[in-house]
Design an enzyme around this catalytic site. Structure first.
Site, PDB file in Angstrom:
ATOM      1  N   SER A  87       0.870  -1.174  -0.117  1.00 41.88           N
ATOM      2  CA  SER A  87       0.143   0.037   0.137  1.00 41.88           C
ATOM      3  C   SER A  87       0.980   1.142   0.039  1.00 41.88           C
ATOM      4  O   SER A  87       0.427   2.367  -0.207  1.00 41.88           O
ATOM      5  CB  SER A  87      -0.817  -0.116   1.224  1.00 41.88           C
ATOM      6  OG  SER A  87      -0.131   0.063   2.442  1.00 41.88           O
ATOM      7  N   CYS A  88       2.085   1.062   0.412  1.00 48.94           N
ATOM      8  CA  CYS A  88       2.854   2.482   0.461  1.00 48.94           C
ATOM      9  C   CYS A  88       3.760   2.653  -0.761  1.00 48.94           C
ATOM     10  O   CYS A  88       3.702   3.932  -1.128  1.00 48.94           O
ATOM     11  CB  CYS A  88       3.752   2.248   1.579  1.00 48.94           C
ATOM     12  SG  CYS A  88       2.804   2.078   3.257  1.00 48.94           S
ATOM     13  N   PHE A  89       4.803   1.828  -1.270  1.00 49.40           N
ATOM     14  CA  PHE A  89       5.558   2.475  -2.208  1.00 49.40           C
ATOM     15  C   PHE A  89       5.294   2.969  -3.384  1.00 49.40           C
ATOM     16  O   PHE A  89       5.723   4.246  -3.694  1.00 49.40           O
ATOM     17  CB  PHE A  89       6.688   1.258  -2.614  1.00 49.40           C
ATOM     18  CG  PHE A  89       7.703   0.777  -1.240  1.00 49.40           C
ATOM     19  CD1 PHE A  89       7.633   1.389  -0.219  1.00 49.40           C
ATOM     20  CD2 PHE A  89       8.561  -0.448  -1.639  1.00 49.40           C
ATOM     21  CE1 PHE A  89       8.560   1.306   0.736  1.00 49.40           C
ATOM     22  CE2 PHE A  89       9.299  -0.716  -0.648  1.00 49.40           C
ATOM     23  CZ  PHE A  89       9.273  -0.126   0.545  1.00 49.40           C
TER      24      PHE A  89
END
Ligand code: UDX
Length: 452
Positions: free
Chosen positions: A269-271
């Site tokens: 969900s972040c990079f």
């Protein structure tokens, strides 16, 4: 006045829950709130909406002891908690920038509750946001909507998290460092006080500094993964093993060994979300970030590079069935957000192959991801398998997309289903010698020189 050691957490998703149990574990009183009342009800009954090691036990322990209380509104939180952490989602917009609508809604509700409490409160942004959000967006928003005086009635701070899925609770309870972005002594003192029991280094920056640290951290980590993935393609050409190359460069302490494992590309969900948001923010400030762009570009190509490995060794993909093993974006989670399984399957279909999908825990979340993406698979070409054995028996080739232990530890009779067929190990998790004993042909990411 001595600040009370009670914190409020608004938003009880992955980050909010991990933060809540971490504070409770360190002896603070935690008041949690989420707009999803079903979620709050489940939590109150001891049901955890997400799978994360240790979370369920700590939630049960602290809700029972009363150290973690679930509240029905912002009002109860602002009444008692001097610091209110906002841990709501900041998803991507269509253009890649961050969508601040959840955060602004939470801040407006918190502002109203602060007003009613009649006391100074610190709003702490835990969600990942681009620089200037605390100072030029949330601060003025709270000031305007509730007519609160900055510094007198409230302050805004930034306190990014660096939690990785699968180890979130451990990371939150024992952080390597705590970064706080503050503009006044009172906020700094309060946050230092709240984090004192964690016994870790507290780094104090401005709010924008703390916000940028989060992006710098993820950009660096993602860049290392893409670097290893670029070298994985070179290694195959050079007939060498990219894992040897990365291991050796990692021996240099200036480089270090972490985050250099070549694979199918980074997901989660972040990079991608954070790198895209960073690019948008930079663009708004007329700054180009070619390195960040290249990190994403390399990542976008990597799933195709894995399919290339398969195509180069397989007699043909058209009409063949490929088992995609592992749908989660990494092992230890049922999360499939930005999983490289999605582009990998798209690439297989584009090249004429069919796919049979298997994952020990993530099939349901994967299906939901497909449903919400609005591009359902043609069911005559993509099917789901309930077991690894069935996936292998009904396919001509296999690709390991997630390094689940189940694959590594599968008994011989299961791999024998692929006898005479090819497996591409995109995670370097299987033992090639063992597989060859079962007559399985083995190729892997970044592993050159196999034919010699
Ligand atoms: C990441 C950061 O680690 C965390 O600090 C931040 O707060 C959120 O983003 P997470 O997305 O949970 O955490 O997973 P992480 O373990 O960092 O892996 C991200 C992706 O990179 C996964 O798809 C993983 O498989 C991949 N990866 C990681 C590699 O391909 N090679 C590596 O060497 C490391």
């Amino acid at each position: 006045m001595v600040e009370r050691r009670t914190v409020g957490i608004v938003g009880l998703g992955h980050v909010g829950l991990a933060t809540a149990v971490a504070f409770a574990q360190h002896g603070l009183t935690v008041l949690g709130y989420d707009t999803d009342s079903d979620r709050v009800r489940d939590l109150a009954r001891g049901r955890t909406p997400i799978f994360e090691p240790e979370l369920a036990q700590l939630l049960a322990r602290h809700t029972k002891s009363g150290r973690l209380r679930l509240e029905e509104s912002h009002r109860e939180i602002a009444k008692e908690a001097s610091a209110i952490f906002l841990a709501v989602p900041t998803p991507s917009t269509m253009g890649g920038s961050i969508d601040l609508s959840f955060l602004s809604r939470a801040a407006i509700e918190a502002a109203d509750a602060i007003k009613r409490s009649g006391e100074w409160r610190l709003l702490v942004i835990k969600s990942t946001v681009v620089p200037e959000t605390a100072e030029t967006f949330i601060g003025p928003l709270v000031e305007k909507t509730a007519r609160l005086r900055p510094g007198k009635d409230f302050s805004v701070a930034s306190n990014p998290e660096f939690l990785a899925e699968g180890t979130m609770v451990r990371d939150a309870v024992n952080p390597l460092r705590v970064v706080i972005g503050v503009n006044d002594g009172r906020s700094e003192k309060l946050l230092r006080n709240l984090y004192a029991p964690f016994r870790t280094e507290i780094v104090v920056l401005t709010p924008s500094g703390a916000e940028l640290v989060k992006y710098a951290s993820n950009a660096m980590l993602a860049n290392r993964v893409s670097f290893a993935n670029e070298f994985s393609r070179l290694a195959i050409e050079a007939g060498v093993d990219v894992y040897d190359i990365m291991r050796v460069i990692g021996m240099d302490p200036r480089i270090g060994e972490k985050f250099l494992a070549a694979g199918p590309g980074f997901g989660g969900s972040c990079f991608s979300k954070d790198l895209k948001a960073l690019l948008c923010w930079a663009r708004d400030h007329s700054i180009e970030l070619p390195l960040v762009e290249a990190t994403l570009k390399t990542n976008e190509r990597q799933a195709g590079a894995i399919v290339d490995i398969l195509e180069e060794s397989a007699p043909g993909l058209k009409g063949r069935t490929v088992a995609v093993l592992g749908l989660a974006f990494k092992k230890g989670t049922s999360d499939t957000r930005e999983s490289r399984a999605y582009p990998m399957i798209d690439e297989l279909l584009r090249r004429g192959a069919n796919a049979v999908l298997y994952d020990p825990v993530a099939i349901e979340t994967f299906r939901l991801g497909i449903k919400s993406s609005d591009r359902p698979y043609d069911s005559s070409r993509v099917t789901y398998s309930r077991t690894l054995e069935n996936a292998l028996s009904s396919s001509d080739y296999a690709i390991i997309q997630t390094d689940w232990d189940e694959f590594k530890e599968a008994p011989p009779k299961i791999w024998a289903k692929l006898s005479g067929k090819l497996v591409v190990d995109a995670r370097r998790t299987l033992d090639p010698v063992r597989l060859r004993r079962f007559g399985v042909e083995y190729c892997a990411v970044g592993l050159g020189g196999l034919k010699s």
